[in-house]
Design an enzyme around this catalytic site. Structure first.
Site, PDB file in Angstrom:
ATOM      1  N   HIS A  73     -34.444  16.276   8.959  1.00 26.65           N
ATOM      2  CA  HIS A  73     -34.020  15.116   9.773  1.00 26.65           C
ATOM      3  C   HIS A  73     -33.362  15.560  11.084  1.00 26.65           C
ATOM      4  O   HIS A  73     -33.471  14.882  12.099  1.00 26.65           O
ATOM      5  CB  HIS A  73     -33.076  14.223   8.966  1.00 26.65           C
ATOM      6  CG  HIS A  73     -33.795  13.403   7.932  1.00 26.65           C
ATOM      7  ND1 HIS A  73     -33.190  12.875   6.829  1.00 26.65           N
ATOM      8  CD2 HIS A  73     -35.104  13.031   7.846  1.00 26.65           C
ATOM      9  CE1 HIS A  73     -34.085  12.202   6.109  1.00 26.65           C
ATOM     10  NE2 HIS A  73     -35.248  12.302   6.701  1.00 26.65           N
ATOM     11  N   GLU A 212     -36.568   8.970 -12.348  1.00 24.62           N
ATOM     12  CA  GLU A 212     -36.840  10.335 -11.849  1.00 24.62           C
ATOM     13  C   GLU A 212     -35.930  11.318 -12.577  1.00 24.62           C
ATOM     14  O   GLU A 212     -36.252  12.496 -12.743  1.00 24.62           O
ATOM     15  CB  GLU A 212     -36.527  10.340 -10.355  1.00 24.62           C
ATOM     16  CG  GLU A 212     -37.388  11.211  -9.521  1.00 24.62           C
ATOM     17  CD  GLU A 212     -37.067  11.029  -8.041  1.00 24.62           C
ATOM     18  OE1 GLU A 212     -36.469  10.006  -7.644  1.00 24.62           O
ATOM     19  OE2 GLU A 212     -37.413  11.946  -7.282  1.00 24.62           O
ATOM     20  N   ASP A 294     -44.255  15.248  -1.093  1.00 24.27           N
ATOM     21  CA  ASP A 294     -43.786  15.906   0.137  1.00 24.27           C
ATOM     22  C   ASP A 294     -44.631  17.168   0.320  1.00 24.27           C
ATOM     23  O   ASP A 294     -44.227  18.258  -0.095  1.00 24.27           O
ATOM     24  CB  ASP A 294     -42.305  16.289  -0.021  1.00 24.27           C
ATOM     25  CG  ASP A 294     -41.417  15.082  -0.265  1.00 24.27           C
ATOM     26  OD1 ASP A 294     -41.189  14.318   0.666  1.00 24.27           O
ATOM     27  OD2 ASP A 294     -40.947  14.907  -1.411  1.00 24.27           O
TER      28      ASP A 294
HETATM   29  P1  5GP Z   1     -38.398  10.159   5.294  1.00 23.89           P
HETATM   30  O1  5GP Z   1     -38.031   8.875   4.600  1.00 23.89           O
HETATM   31  O2  5GP Z   1     -37.260  10.657   6.144  1.00 23.89           O
HETATM   32  O3  5GP Z   1     -39.672  10.084   6.046  1.00 23.89           O
HETATM   33  O4  5GP Z   1     -38.689  11.259   4.170  1.00 23.89           O
HETATM   34  C1  5GP Z   1     -37.677  12.003   3.539  1.00 23.89           C
HETATM   35  C2  5GP Z   1     -36.875  11.139   2.579  1.00 23.89           C
HETATM   36  O5  5GP Z   1     -37.701  10.687   1.505  1.00 23.89           O
HETATM   37  C3  5GP Z   1     -35.754  11.909   1.868  1.00 23.89           C
HETATM   38  O6  5GP Z   1     -34.590  11.935   2.651  1.00 23.89           O
HETATM   39  C4  5GP Z   1     -35.568  11.096   0.588  1.00 23.89           C
HETATM   40  O7  5GP Z   1     -34.779   9.953   0.830  1.00 23.89           O
HETATM   41  C5  5GP Z   1     -36.976  10.630   0.288  1.00 23.89           C
HETATM   42  N1  5GP Z   1     -37.650  11.518  -0.693  1.00 23.89           N
HETATM   43  C6  5GP Z   1     -38.529  12.499  -0.437  1.00 23.89           C
HETATM   44  N2  5GP Z   1     -38.941  13.066  -1.587  1.00 23.89           N
HETATM   45  C7  5GP Z   1     -38.306  12.430  -2.573  1.00 23.89           C
HETATM   46  C8  5GP Z   1     -38.333  12.559  -3.993  1.00 23.89           C
HETATM   47  O8  5GP Z   1     -39.019  13.401  -4.602  1.00 23.89           O
HETATM   48  N3  5GP Z   1     -37.524  11.720  -4.686  1.00 23.89           N
HETATM   49  C9  5GP Z   1     -36.761  10.772  -4.082  1.00 23.89           C
HETATM   50  N4  5GP Z   1     -36.025   9.984  -4.862  1.00 23.89           N
HETATM   51  N5  5GP Z   1     -36.720  10.626  -2.754  1.00 23.89           N
HETATM   52  C10 5GP Z   1     -37.490  11.439  -2.008  1.00 23.89           C
END
Ligand code: 5GP
Length: 354
Positions: A73, A212, A294
């Site tokens: 970020h 999860e 991811d």
């Molecule tokens: P963004 O929303 O900033 O595009 O992607 C990153 C965000 O996605 C992370 O800060 C987190 O909030 C969420 N995230 C990514 N991978 C995971 C995961 O495996 N589990 C959960 N609960 N949240 C995730």
């Protein structure tokens, strides 16, 4: 072996669970580092590329995985960076044979450079537009994420943004729903439930990270919303610490589950690929989709994930094909788009996919 790998690359695929900032490839991370060096005024120490990706064979705690997102970020902190990563991520999914992509992201404001949440979303949509103006053959939809740590006010703001953007989406990418994600050990789910209920009332689709980790109270509250899809669902089964009621409810309502195998193995929420709950739900003939979560952080693209599923659970090419095609019905897309996708699968099916 090479022919086998090319089968997974050529396989038309649907990606339903991909977080934008977790999907950034190493090559884009290098571009971001250069971008910040050129700007020459960062108030933070730039991470090294290896710090934001978990290599093959490595594992981290879930907590460490969430620390990686904080680093990313920092790198994606203005609208230029948001647009660039979105364009690259969409193009890379397309190059991997993904024909339909739902990308999800948490709208972020940055007071230091004036980026508002709407400017963030506009940059994502512009990035998708740039990717599609090339020769990327892919349909893209957007979900806005609510982070579990957020307040009700933040969450309802995201729901309102999603509703507004759904109504005024550009033709190349519509906002179709809301995701609930973020550190599963944090946040106050009862505070967020009214915002998620409102999202449903507004006609938005709900894709929620559920179970999860073991937290049956949260699981119960989230399942009661009857989400349109479940992310992970790792601890629904009684054998894992969930309970039979959860399984019955998910089966009765046929709520599709997004399976992210490498993410769960590398984040240590499952002991190994063979222990993954994919097997239970696949054998039960429940609607499931194979997803990356991811692809940048976990260093595994969707072709890799299909290959891992096939090798781990002994699926034939024919079965892999059927699995990938079945995900079409789980898309948050119109019936017309689903028919269009089914034609693509039909037209691309090898004479014998084994
Ligand atoms: P963004 O929303 O900033 O595009 O992607 C990153 C965000 O996605 C992370 O800060 C987190 O909030 C969420 N995230 C990514 N991978 C995971 C995961 O495996 N589990 C959960 N609960 N949240 C995730």
């Amino acid at each position: 072996m090479e022919a086998k790998q090319s089968f997974y690359r050529k396989l038309p695929k649907v990606e339903l669970h991909a977080h934008l900032n977790g999907s950034i490839s190493q090559s884009t991370i290098y571009k971001l580092i250069k971008y910040h060096k050129d700007k020459n005024k960062t108030d933070f120490v730039l991470p090294e590329a290896w710090q934001v990706s978990i290599a093959k064979g490595e594992q981290r705690s879930l907590e460490d995985c969430f620390d990686i997102f904080k680093l990313i970020h920092k790198l994606v902190d203005d609208t230029n960076a948001v647009k660039m990563v979105t364009r690259d991520v969409v193009q890379e999914f397309a190059e991997d044979g993904v024909r339909y992509l739902e990308i999800r992201t948490t709208p972020r404001a940055n007071t230091q450079n004036g980026m508002s949440k709407t400017a963030y979303i506009d940059a994502v949509l512009a990035g998708v537009g740039e990717a599609l103006s090339g020769d990327s053959d892919i349909i893209v939809k957007l979900l806005l994420s609510i982070d579990r740590r957020q307040s009700f006010q933040d969450a309802i703001n995201t729901v309102e943004l999603a509703s507004q953007y759904r109504d005024k989406s550009p033709p190349h990418c519509s906002v179709v729903g809301v995701d609930l994600s973020g550190d599963p050990s944090a946040g106050d789910i009862p505070e967020l439930v009214p915002a998620l209920t409102q999202a449903k009332k507004n006609g938005l689709k709900l894709a929620l990270h559920v179970a999860e980790i073991v937290n049956n109270k949260d699981t119960e509250s989230l399942l009661a919303l009857l989400p349109d899809r479940i992310g992970h669902g790792t601890y629904l089964l009684p054998s894992k610490g969930g309970c039979q009621q959860f399984v019955d409810m998910v089966q009765q309502h046929k709520i599709p589950i997004e399976m992210c195998l490498t993410s769960n193995v590398k984040g240590r929420t499952v002991a190994g690929y063979l222990d993954h709950h994919f097997k239970y739900w696949y054998d039960a003939n429940h609607p499931i989709s194979v997803c990356t979560d991811d692809k940048g952080v976990f260093a595994s693209d969707l072709s890799d994930e299909y290959s891992i599923v096939a090798q781990t659970f002994g699926l034939s090419n024919e079965e892999v094909w059927t699995l990938s095609e079945a995900a079409i019905d789980q898309c948050f897309a119109s019936d017309t788009t689903k028919q269009q996708l089914k034609r693509i699968w039909k037209d691309n099916k090898p004479c014998s996919s084994n």
